[in-house]
Design a protein around this motif. Structure first.
Motif, PDB file in Angstrom:
ATOM      1  N   LEU A 497       0.860  -1.087  -0.112  1.00 15.21           N
ATOM      2  CA  LEU A 497       0.134   0.139  -0.231  1.00 15.21           C
ATOM      3  C   LEU A 497       1.048   1.340   0.218  1.00 15.21           C
ATOM      4  O   LEU A 497       2.000   1.400   0.590  1.00 15.21           O
ATOM      5  N   ARG A 498       0.441   2.339  -0.759  1.00 16.90           N
ATOM      6  CA  ARG A 498       1.069   3.678  -0.767  1.00 16.90           C
ATOM      7  C   ARG A 498       0.928   4.150   0.512  1.00 16.90           C
ATOM      8  O   ARG A 498       0.061   4.015   1.316  1.00 16.90           O
ATOM      9  N   MET A 499       1.896   5.094   0.911  1.00 17.97           N
ATOM     10  CA  MET A 499       2.032   5.732   2.175  1.00 17.97           C
ATOM     11  C   MET A 499       2.122   5.247   3.425  1.00 17.97           C
ATOM     12  O   MET A 499       1.281   5.332   4.373  1.00 17.97           O
ATOM     13  N   LEU A 500       2.727   4.204   3.541  1.00 21.06           N
ATOM     14  CA  LEU A 500       2.956   3.205   4.557  1.00 21.06           C
ATOM     15  C   LEU A 500       4.301   3.635   5.517  1.00 21.06           C
ATOM     16  O   LEU A 500       4.372   3.494   6.622  1.00 21.06           O
ATOM     17  N   VAL A 501       5.209   3.850   4.717  1.00 17.41           N
ATOM     18  CA  VAL A 501       6.563   4.045   5.230  1.00 17.41           C
ATOM     19  C   VAL A 501       7.107   5.466   5.797  1.00 17.41           C
ATOM     20  O   VAL A 501       7.280   5.685   7.077  1.00 17.41           O
ATOM     21  N   GLN A 502       6.767   6.329   4.826  1.00 13.33           N
ATOM     22  CA  GLN A 502       6.804   8.005   5.418  1.00 13.33           C
ATOM     23  C   GLN A 502       6.309   8.494   6.293  1.00 13.33           C
ATOM     24  O   GLN A 502       6.918   9.139   7.391  1.00 13.33           O
ATOM     25  N   PRO A 503       5.095   8.080   6.721  1.00 11.41           N
ATOM     26  CA  PRO A 503       4.367   8.383   8.057  1.00 11.41           C
ATOM     27  C   PRO A 503       5.085   8.054   9.135  1.00 11.41           C
ATOM     28  O   PRO A 503       5.003   8.905  10.094  1.00 11.41           O
ATOM     29  N   ILE A 504       5.532   6.841   9.217  1.00 11.82           N
ATOM     30  CA  ILE A 504       6.348   6.114  10.530  1.00 11.82           C
ATOM     31  C   ILE A 504       7.784   6.883  10.379  1.00 11.82           C
ATOM     32  O   ILE A 504       8.066   7.316  11.923  1.00 11.82           O
TER      33      ILE A 504
END
Length: 620
Positions: A497-504
């Motif tokens: 899924l997109r936008m999983l790593v950057q928010p963390i």
């Protein structure tokens, strides 16, 4: 065949579609009643048939055992009589001596030894005759018992008796030849004969003893003409076929003895048993038993016609009952459904008025049954429909406004991209490459975050977006952050899924390092374990105490409202990521958080994986 079945099925479907719901209900209820009743009827008929067949077979087996017992008794009578004569050594010694006998010797012999033999016949009335054929030329023939062997010298059975060497030799149902008529075949009845070679006292052939019993006595069950649906027959080891030639059964079914004998021999397996065969299209049941004492097999052949006729009557009665029951039930179903359909037809009529645009109607159907409830809910529905029409009009206006705003937003987005591109080009023209790099990272980050045309991307795209974010943070904080990657190349090609790593990572920068006032290390790794892919994002920031960690773990779970603590928004990004993972992948996947105060924080992301070529490379 399949096409034909499909064509029939389609034809039936079209016919059913043309029927009214009333007729469909009546037909379906009749079928629901008829099918179980017919199935039960078939089962009942089958059970009756099986029971009748089993009873008929048991009865036939008992009759065969009875007939076998009667034959055994007659065998015992003949055998016992023969044994008594063979054991009379005085008689055999006297009869075997070749000398001239005086009148006194003959009178003594006749009144003594010969009288004993005659008494055997009189004591056993079933014995037809006892005859002794001696090869002593000097013995006088005493007609009725003692004969010269010359009378049977040309008989084929004599040689077989001699070959038997003192054992019993049986002949079945042959014409009785009277020596009193020069051993010629007369009109006498058929007999069963037990013959044995006399070789006492010198162990050489002295003559032949013959015990005769009428066939109709020996095989009393076989010659019972009262059987119209069965008859007995016997086949010896010498292929001798014995039966009542005047049997009404054989005449009734036009049976050929040779064909019947062949059929019986082929199907006989073992000492006893049963089998069936067809004769002129009719079923025949055979029960047989081997009689070892005479080396022969006894058969009872019966026709299934009577049983079939009886079963036909039972079946007809059952079918008649089923038919009457279905007719009565059909009328009852028709009557009940007709009452129900009257109310439904009224409701349908008012629905047609609504279809024509008349919304101000009131269905005059009331009651506590389903039809009354249907009319009640229809009236309530019409009230809501009127309200919804007003709401829909208002929503259409709102949708138009939203479409205009979305178009304007899209224009603004492209406008921002174009401005950033112009600034980048201007920075490069003034050799401000650091500014150019920052603007490039910002543009890529914005494009990635604002482009939601697809939900899934490759992991390397997520990592690339995260790199852009870290570059911007380093530009802001003066290169305080180091991003360390440990991900195998095949895993980078896996879809997530997109936008999983950057928010963390953003959560780590904001809450792990900002309060600390200094930079640090952010590491991202990935591996495969327990049929899942794990992406681990860790930092060496401020960490969390146990209480804060517990609250965060609870707040990121779907359904929990979450809390705002530490003066910020610690769990919002993590909750969003965790919720999206569980929504798209299932409750078995999501985030696992570990942290230690003033030491580290680690977020482990559990995702599913597919066994494609990329995964094969990782596993190897």
């Amino acid at each position: 065949m399949t096409n034909r079945i499909k064509a029939v099925f389609n034809s039936l479907t079209r016919v059913l579609e043309k029927l009214s719901i009333e007729k469909k209900l009546i037909l379906s209820n009749i079928l629901l009643l008829a099918v179980p009743v017919v199935v039960l009827g078939v089962i009942l008929i089958q059970n009756v048939k099986s029971s009748e067949e089993a009873d008929a077979l048991r009865s036939a087996q008992e009759e065969v055992r009875r007939a076998e017992i009667n034959i055994g008794k007659n065998i015992e009578v003949c055998s016992r009589a023969a044994q008594m004569i063979i054991n009379n050594r005085y008689f055999l010694s006297f009869a075997s001596i070749e000398q001239d006998y005086t009148a006194e010797d003959l009178i003594w012999f006749k009144s003594g030894a010969l009288s004993n033999i005659q008494s055997i016949s009189s004591v056993n009335p079933d014995i037809y005759s006892i005859r002794i054929f001696l090869n002593n030329p000097l013995i006088l023939e005493m007609w009725g018992i003692i004969y010269n062997e010359k009378w049977i010298i040309d008989e084929k059975w004599r040689e077989e008796v001699i070959k038997a060497n003192g054992t019993y030799y049986w002949r079945f149902s042959h014409p009785y030849k009277s020596a009193d008529s020069a051993m010629s075949a007369g009109s006498s009845e058929d007999v069963v004969s037990l013959s044995i070679d006399i070789n006492y006292p010198e162990k050489r052939h002295q003559g032949i003893l013959e015990i005769n019993m009428l066939s109709k006595v020996f095989f009393s069950d076989m010659y019972n003409n009262s059987y119209e649906d069965s008859f007995y027959c016997l086949i010896s080891e010498d292929e001798e076929f014995v039966c009542d030639s005047e049997s009404t059964f054989m005449a009734k079914f036009n049976m050929n003895t040779k064909a019947l004998q062949s059929q019986l021999k082929i199907n006989t397996k073992g000492k006893e048993g049963n089998f069936t065969f067809k004769h002129n299209g009719k079923d025949m049941t055979v029960v047989y038993s081997r009689i070892d004492m005479i080396d022969a097999c006894l058969y009872r052949i019966s026709s299934a016609n009577i049983m079939v006729n009886r079963l036909d009557k039972v079946r007809n009665y059952i079918l008649l009952g089923i038919g009457m029951g279905i007719i009565i039930l059909s009328f009852m179903v028709y009557f009940i459904i007709s009452i129900l359909m009257k109310k439904l037809k009224k409701i349908i009529g008012f629905m047609r008025k609504v279809q024509d645009g008349d919304l101000d109607i009131d269905i005059p159907v009331y009651g506590n049954d389903e039809m009354g409830e249907l009319s009640y809910h229809f009236r309530k529905m019409m009230v809501k429909v009127k309200k919804l029409i007003t709401v829909i009009v208002q929503k259409q206006i709102a949708v138009k406004e939203a479409e205009l705003k979305a178009l304007q937003s899209q224009i603004n987005k492209h406008f921002i991209y174009n401005v950033l591109e112009a600034v980048n080009m201007l920075a490069e023209s003034h050799h401000e490459y650091e500014i150019s790099e920052i603007i490039t990272s910002l543009g890529r980050l914005m494009r990635y975050n604002m482009n939601w045309d697809k939900q899934y991307v490759m992991l390397e795209e997520e990592i690339e977006n995260t790199k852009n974010y870290v570059n911007l943070m380093n530009a802001r904080y003066g290169n305080l952050f180091t991003l360390e990657l440990d991900i195998d190349a095949p895993l980078l090609k896996h879809e997530v899924l997109r936008m999983l790593v950057q928010p963390i990572v953003e959560n780590a920068v904001v809450h792990g390092f900002e309060k600390k006032g200094q930079g640090g290390l952010i590491s991202i790794s990935a591996c495969i374990r327990d049929n899942a892919m794990f992406v681990i994002i860790s930092d060496n920031g401020t960490g969390m105490d146990k209480e804060t960690l517990g609250k965060l773990r609870r707040d990121i779970e779907p359904g929990n409202a979450g809390e705002h603590y530490q003066g910020g928004r610690t769990g919002i990004g993590l909750k969003n990521v965790n919720t999206r993972i569980k929504l798209f992948y299932g409750k078995d996947y999501g985030l696992m958080i570990e942290s230690e105060e003033d030491s580290f924080s680690s977020v482990t992301m559990k995702l599913p994986y597919n066994l494609n070529s990329a995964w094969d490379e990782v596993i190897v």
